[in-house]
Design a protein around this motif. Structure first.
Motif: not given
Length: 121
Positions: A95, A97-98, A102, A109, A111
């Motif tokens: 994955y 993400n930042s 997240i 959250d 994803w």
């Protein structure tokens, strides 16, 4: 709303290579600051694999150091993970993400769907 779409996974033999992509939409990727790749193996918690700052500084987990390379193209709103010398223990869903926080959507959250990487021995 920011959307993350991961791609590029697949089945590969040990020692092989894959290149993952993370397409960001709904926001300029540079506005998300530091970005990272994470992975989750069956039965394990999600773990951080590699990160990259807006200026291009990178960091990788010890388990992938020297084998994985993270990069980003802010103009294309896309981040990449080049994975070489793959090992069976690299198997999992990957994955983006930042980092470290997240992304959040609707109070939870967020994803993307991730991309499956399977390394056979």
């Amino acid at each position: 709303q920011v959307q993350l779409v991961e791609s590029g996974g697949g089945l590969v033999q040990a020692g092989g290579s894959l290149r993952l992509s993370c397409a960001v939409s709904g926001s300029a990727m540079r506005s998300l600051n530091t970005m990272a790749w994470y992975r989750q193996a069956p039965g394990n918690q999600r773990e951080w694999v590699a990160l990259i700052t807006p200026a291009g500084s990178t960091g990788t987990a010890d388990s992938v150091k020297g084998r994985f390379t993270i990069s980003r193209d802010n103009a294309k709103n896309t981040m990449y993970l080049q994975m070489n010398s793959l090992k069976p223990e690299d198997t999992g869903v990957y994955y983006c993400n930042s980092y470290p926080r997240i992304l959040r959507r609707y109070g939870a959250d967020y994803w993307g769907q991730g991309t499956q990487v399977t390394v056979s021995s």
